[in-house]
Design a protein around this motif. Structure first.
Motif, PDB file in Angstrom:
ATOM      1  N   HIS A  48      13.838   9.122  14.177  1.00  0.00           N
ATOM      2  CA  HIS A  48      13.562   9.941  13.004  1.00  0.00           C
ATOM      3  C   HIS A  48      13.907   9.151  11.740  1.00  0.00           C
ATOM      4  N   GLY A  49      13.028   9.204  10.744  1.00  0.00           N
ATOM      5  CA  GLY A  49      13.280   8.501   9.486  1.00  0.00           C
ATOM      6  C   GLY A  49      14.539   8.983   8.791  1.00  0.00           C
ATOM      7  N   GLY A  50      14.853  10.266   8.935  1.00  0.00           N
ATOM      8  CA  GLY A  50      16.081  10.792   8.343  1.00  0.00           C
ATOM      9  C   GLY A  50      17.324  10.200   8.978  1.00  0.00           C
ATOM     10  N   PHE A  67      36.443   5.894  -6.982  1.00  0.00           N
ATOM     11  CA  PHE A  67      35.841   6.387  -5.750  1.00  0.00           C
ATOM     12  C   PHE A  67      34.346   6.170  -5.874  1.00  0.00           C
ATOM     13  N   ILE A  68      33.672   6.057  -4.744  1.00  0.00           N
ATOM     14  CA  ILE A  68      32.259   5.686  -4.694  1.00  0.00           C
ATOM     15  C   ILE A  68      31.432   6.887  -4.260  1.00  0.00           C
ATOM     16  N   ARG A  69      30.282   7.059  -4.899  1.00  0.00           N
ATOM     17  CA  ARG A  69      29.322   8.079  -4.478  1.00  0.00           C
ATOM     18  C   ARG A  69      27.927   7.453  -4.486  1.00  0.00           C
ATOM     19  N   GLY A  70      27.130   7.824  -3.489  1.00  0.00           N
ATOM     20  CA  GLY A  70      25.731   7.424  -3.482  1.00  0.00           C
ATOM     21  C   GLY A  70      24.977   8.244  -4.522  1.00  0.00           C
ATOM     22  N   ILE A  71      24.058   7.606  -5.243  1.00  0.00           N
ATOM     23  CA  ILE A  71      23.286   8.355  -6.239  1.00  0.00           C
ATOM     24  C   ILE A  71      21.784   8.330  -5.969  1.00  0.00           C
ATOM     25  N   GLU A  72      21.318   7.380  -5.169  1.00  0.00           N
ATOM     26  CA  GLU A  72      19.895   7.366  -4.819  1.00  0.00           C
ATOM     27  C   GLU A  72      19.677   6.481  -3.601  1.00  0.00           C
ATOM     28  N   ILE A  73      18.801   6.945  -2.718  1.00  0.00           N
ATOM     29  CA  ILE A  73      18.417   6.124  -1.569  1.00  0.00           C
ATOM     30  C   ILE A  73      16.909   6.191  -1.419  1.00  0.00           C
ATOM     31  N   SER A  74      16.331   5.054  -1.045  1.00  0.00           N
ATOM     32  CA  SER A  74      14.905   5.009  -0.701  1.00  0.00           C
ATOM     33  C   SER A  74      14.779   4.275   0.622  1.00  0.00           C
ATOM     34  N   ALA A  75      13.757   4.649   1.383  1.00  0.00           N
ATOM     35  CA  ALA A  75      13.559   4.028   2.689  1.00  0.00           C
ATOM     36  C   ALA A  75      12.067   3.867   2.944  1.00  0.00           C
ATOM     37  N   ASN A  76      11.687   2.662   3.303  1.00  0.00           N
ATOM     38  CA  ASN A  76      10.321   2.387   3.736  1.00  0.00           C
ATOM     39  C   ASN A  76      10.381   2.059   5.221  1.00  0.00           C
ATOM     40  N   HIS A  77       9.733   2.907   6.023  1.00  0.00           N
ATOM     41  CA  HIS A  77       9.746   2.739   7.474  1.00  0.00           C
ATOM     42  C   HIS A  77       8.509   1.945   7.883  1.00  0.00           C
ATOM     43  N   LEU A  78       8.726   0.848   8.600  1.00  0.00           N
ATOM     44  CA  LEU A  78       7.662  -0.101   8.903  1.00  0.00           C
ATOM     45  C   LEU A  78       7.240  -0.110  10.367  1.00  0.00           C
ATOM     46  N   LYS A  79       8.131   0.282  11.242  1.00  0.00           N
ATOM     47  CA  LYS A  79       7.862   0.181  12.681  1.00  0.00           C
ATOM     48  C   LYS A  79       8.635   1.277  13.402  1.00  0.00           C
ATOM     49  N   SER A  80       8.062   1.789  14.484  1.00  0.00           N
ATOM     50  CA  SER A  80       8.731   2.807  15.296  1.00  0.00           C
ATOM     51  C   SER A  80       9.598   2.145  16.362  1.00  0.00           C
ATOM     52  N   ALA A  88      17.635   6.777   7.524  1.00  0.00           N
ATOM     53  CA  ALA A  88      18.184   6.868   6.166  1.00  0.00           C
ATOM     54  C   ALA A  88      19.683   7.164   6.206  1.00  0.00           C
ATOM     55  N   ALA A  89      20.113   8.011   7.153  1.00  0.00           N
ATOM     56  CA  ALA A  89      21.541   8.295   7.291  1.00  0.00           C
ATOM     57  C   ALA A  89      22.312   7.037   7.691  1.00  0.00           C
ATOM     58  N   LEU A  90      21.746   6.245   8.590  1.00  0.00           N
ATOM     59  CA  LEU A  90      22.358   4.971   8.974  1.00  0.00           C
ATOM     60  C   LEU A  90      22.453   4.053   7.756  1.00  0.00           C
TER      61      LEU A  90
END
Length: 143
Positions: A54-56, A80-93, A59-61
């Motif tokens: 799953h792409g989600g 302290f650190i916080r994520g502010i944006e994530i992008s993911a391009n899925h290329l292969k299953s 992205a969690a990984l």
């Protein structure tokens, strides 16, 4: 050095108890001066309905390894650190084995950080390319 690295990995992974990382069986497997690598098994727990990763979950990984990298390469006594944006391009299953996410910094500023995260499979095929932006915020009582 090997023993101290193994001890540090054990310490890092112990922090992940009772978190999403434990739920998805994500473990930090290696680190160096400018990178961090995590792995996650590909099985029914992370499948989408047609039996592939799953792409989600990917992205969690990616967010897990990127955020962890930002944490361990920062002064956590002051920020302290916080994520502010994530992008993911899925290329292969991928439908079995493991996927590995390697996070490296593209930008490591005082306030914002940008990480490149490459997700590969057991055969080192590129599965996804992700970017994570994080922010360092001052802890209370600090200027």
């Amino acid at each position: 050095m090997v023993n101290s690295k193994a001890a540090k990995l054990k310490e890092i992974n112990a922090v992940c108890k009772n978190t999403l990382m434990e739920t998805l069986n994500i473990t930090i497997s290696d680190f160096g001066d400018d990178y961090l690598i995590a792995k996650m098994p590909v099985n029914a727990r992370v499948y989408q309905p047609d039996g592939v990763l799953h792409g989600g979950a990917t992205a969690a990984l990616a967010e897990s390894v990127g955020s962890f990298a930002a944490h361990i390469f920062s002064n956590l006594e002051e920020v302290f650190i916080r994520g502010i944006e994530i992008s993911a391009n899925h290329l292969k299953s991928v439908s079995d084995g493991y996927v590995y996410a390697k996070a490296t910094f593209l930008h490591k500023g005082r306030t914002t950080q940008l990480l490149d995260i490459r997700v590969t499979d057991d055969a080192d095929n590129l599965i996804s390319v992700c970017r994570l932006a994080t922010i360092s915020l001052p802890k209370k009582g600090k200027n």
